[in-house]
Design a protein around this motif. Structure first.
Motif, mmCIF file in Angstrom:
data_model
loop_
_atom_site.group_PDB
_atom_site.id
_atom_site.type_symbol
_atom_site.label_atom_id
_atom_site.label_comp_id
_atom_site.label_asym_id
_atom_site.label_seq_id
_atom_site.Cartn_x
_atom_site.Cartn_y
_atom_site.Cartn_z
ATOM 1 N N VAL A 4 31.026 43.519 12.727
ATOM 2 C CA VAL A 4 29.996 44.341 12.103
ATOM 3 C C VAL A 4 28.647 44.086 12.770
ATOM 4 O O VAL A 4 28.372 43.012 13.278
ATOM 5 C CB VAL A 4 29.901 44.071 10.584
ATOM 6 N N ALA A 5 27.806 45.111 12.769
ATOM 7 C CA ALA A 5 26.450 44.993 13.310
ATOM 8 C C ALA A 5 25.511 44.603 12.171
ATOM 9 O O ALA A 5 25.672 45.062 11.036
ATOM 10 C CB ALA A 5 26.023 46.313 13.938
ATOM 11 N N LEU A 6 24.548 43.745 12.483
ATOM 12 C CA LEU A 6 23.640 43.208 11.481
ATOM 13 C C LEU A 6 22.187 43.491 11.833
ATOM 14 O O LEU A 6 21.870 43.836 12.978
ATOM 15 C CB LEU A 6 23.834 41.686 11.377
ATOM 16 N N ASP A 7 21.322 43.300 10.838
ATOM 17 C CA ASP A 7 19.881 43.405 11.076
ATOM 18 C C ASP A 7 19.512 42.549 12.277
ATOM 19 O O ASP A 7 19.897 41.380 12.355
ATOM 20 C CB ASP A 7 19.134 42.925 9.823
ATOM 21 N N GLY A 8 18.809 43.117 13.246
ATOM 22 C CA GLY A 8 18.424 42.395 14.458
ATOM 23 C C GLY A 8 19.404 42.543 15.603
ATOM 24 O O GLY A 8 19.152 42.026 16.694
ATOM 25 N N LYS A 64 22.092 37.985 6.745
ATOM 26 C CA LYS A 64 21.543 39.156 7.452
ATOM 27 C C LYS A 64 22.141 40.432 6.886
ATOM 28 O O LYS A 64 23.342 40.517 6.634
ATOM 29 C CB LYS A 64 21.827 39.071 8.952
ATOM 30 N N SER A 65 21.308 41.447 6.725
ATOM 31 C CA SER A 65 21.749 42.733 6.183
ATOM 32 C C SER A 65 22.679 43.457 7.144
ATOM 33 O O SER A 65 22.469 43.440 8.360
ATOM 34 C CB SER A 65 20.537 43.631 5.909
ATOM 35 N N LEU A 66 23.707 44.106 6.583
ATOM 36 C CA LEU A 66 24.610 44.937 7.382
ATOM 37 C C LEU A 66 23.884 46.209 7.815
ATOM 38 O O LEU A 66 23.113 46.783 7.049
ATOM 39 C CB LEU A 66 25.822 45.349 6.559
ATOM 40 N N PRO A 121 28.804 54.963 6.265
ATOM 41 C CA PRO A 121 29.624 54.071 7.082
ATOM 42 C C PRO A 121 28.845 52.859 7.605
ATOM 43 O O PRO A 121 27.698 52.964 8.039
ATOM 44 C CB PRO A 121 30.051 54.950 8.259
ATOM 45 N N VAL A 122 29.508 51.698 7.540
ATOM 46 C CA VAL A 122 28.959 50.460 8.090
ATOM 47 C C VAL A 122 28.984 50.573 9.616
ATOM 48 O O VAL A 122 29.943 51.078 10.207
ATOM 49 C CB VAL A 122 29.805 49.253 7.622
ATOM 50 N N ALA A 123 27.931 50.081 10.259
ATOM 51 C CA ALA A 123 27.871 50.092 11.727
ATOM 52 C C ALA A 123 28.640 48.895 12.276
ATOM 53 O O ALA A 123 28.574 47.791 11.727
ATOM 54 C CB ALA A 123 26.418 50.050 12.200
ATOM 55 N N LEU A 124 29.358 49.125 13.356
ATOM 56 C CA LEU A 124 30.140 48.086 14.010
ATOM 57 C C LEU A 124 29.536 47.772 15.372
ATOM 58 O O LEU A 124 28.770 48.573 15.929
ATOM 59 C CB LEU A 124 31.577 48.569 14.193
ATOM 60 N N ILE A 125 29.876 46.621 15.913
ATOM 61 C CA ILE A 125 29.499 46.328 17.292
ATOM 62 C C ILE A 125 30.134 47.424 18.148
ATOM 63 O O ILE A 125 31.325 47.703 18.019
ATOM 64 C CB ILE A 125 29.983 44.934 17.724
ATOM 65 N N GLY A 142 26.277 41.449 16.951
ATOM 66 C CA GLY A 142 26.520 41.461 15.526
ATOM 67 C C GLY A 142 27.272 40.209 15.136
ATOM 68 O O GLY A 142 27.004 39.140 15.677
ATOM 69 N N SER A 143 28.223 40.357 14.242
ATOM 70 C CA SER A 143 28.993 39.203 13.772
ATOM 71 C C SER A 143 30.474 39.509 13.822
ATOM 72 O O SER A 143 30.941 40.533 13.337
ATOM 73 C CB SER A 143 28.597 38.876 12.322
ATOM 74 N N ASP A 144 31.229 38.575 14.407
ATOM 75 C CA ASP A 144 32.680 38.668 14.402
ATOM 76 C C ASP A 144 33.253 37.943 13.185
ATOM 77 O O ASP A 144 34.462 37.826 13.031
ATOM 78 C CB ASP A 144 33.266 38.089 15.694
ATOM 79 N N PHE A 145 32.361 37.434 12.314
ATOM 80 C CA PHE A 145 32.780 36.767 11.094
ATOM 81 C C PHE A 145 33.535 37.730 10.189
ATOM 82 O O PHE A 145 34.460 37.363 9.494
ATOM 83 C CB PHE A 145 31.549 36.189 10.371
ATOM 84 N N VAL A 146 33.106 39.009 10.205
ATOM 85 C CA VAL A 146 33.789 40.065 9.465
ATOM 86 C C VAL A 146 34.233 41.107 10.476
ATOM 87 O O VAL A 146 33.428 41.603 11.260
ATOM 88 C CB VAL A 146 32.850 40.736 8.431
ATOM 89 N N ASN A 147 35.533 41.411 10.477
ATOM 90 C CA ASN A 147 36.067 42.423 11.397
ATOM 91 C C ASN A 147 36.591 43.598 10.608
ATOM 92 O O ASN A 147 37.198 43.437 9.543
ATOM 93 C CB ASN A 147 37.187 41.833 12.251
#
Length: 149
Positions: A4-8, A64-66, A121-125, A142-147
């Motif tokens: 998922v992509a995050l703030d920043g 961090k915000s999604l 929709p949530v933004a993804l890497i 972003g974060s690979d913590f949540v896929n």
């Protein structure tokens, strides 16, 4: 699976071909009194855009915000290569138009994700971004913590 992509989250650099125009003046001989004659040559150069996305979503991962579709990106662009006078007869007063750099805001596109926040929709890497200069690029961090599958 995409993270998922995050703030920043940063955007991949994007190039807008021929965005900056400028005139180079070159010496083309001399007049009858020996003074140089200069002629203009119109030129263009590209703009390279970099930036990051911002979100104020209440859903957070590691604090961090999604990012979601429609979130804004904060961008800066610079002429590349930057117009410079050449040695050997070129006049040094080259003024690019628009200025040789600038900033603006772009937006996160639809990721196609089935995961949504308030119906968005949530933004993804790898999700697409439309930049302030109208070019297309992607979110590249972003974060690979949540896929999301």
């Amino acid at each position: 699976m995409a993270g998922v992509a995050l703030d920043g989250s940063t955007i991949a650099p994007s190039t807008k071909a021929g965005h900056v125009t400028y005139t180079e003046w070159y010496q083309n001989g001399t007049d009858s009194w020996g003074y140089p004659i200069y002629l203009p040559a119109k030129r263009t150069t590209n703009a390279v855009i970099n930036g990051k996305a911002s979100s104020n979503s209440h859903v957070k991962i590691n604090g961090k915000s999604l990012l979601v579709q429609g979130d804004a990106t904060s961008e800066h662009w610079v002429a590349d290569p930057y117009p410079q006078a050449s040695p050997g007869g070129w006049v040094e007063n080259i003024i690019p138009a628009p200025d040789g750099s600038g900033s603006g805001s772009g937006s996160v596109n639809n990721s196609g994700s089935h995961v949504k926040i308030n119906g968005v929709p949530v933004a993804l890497i790898g999700t697409g971004v439309t930049t302030c200069l109208g070019t297309s690029t992607t979110l590249n961090s972003g974060s690979d913590f949540v896929n999301v599958i």
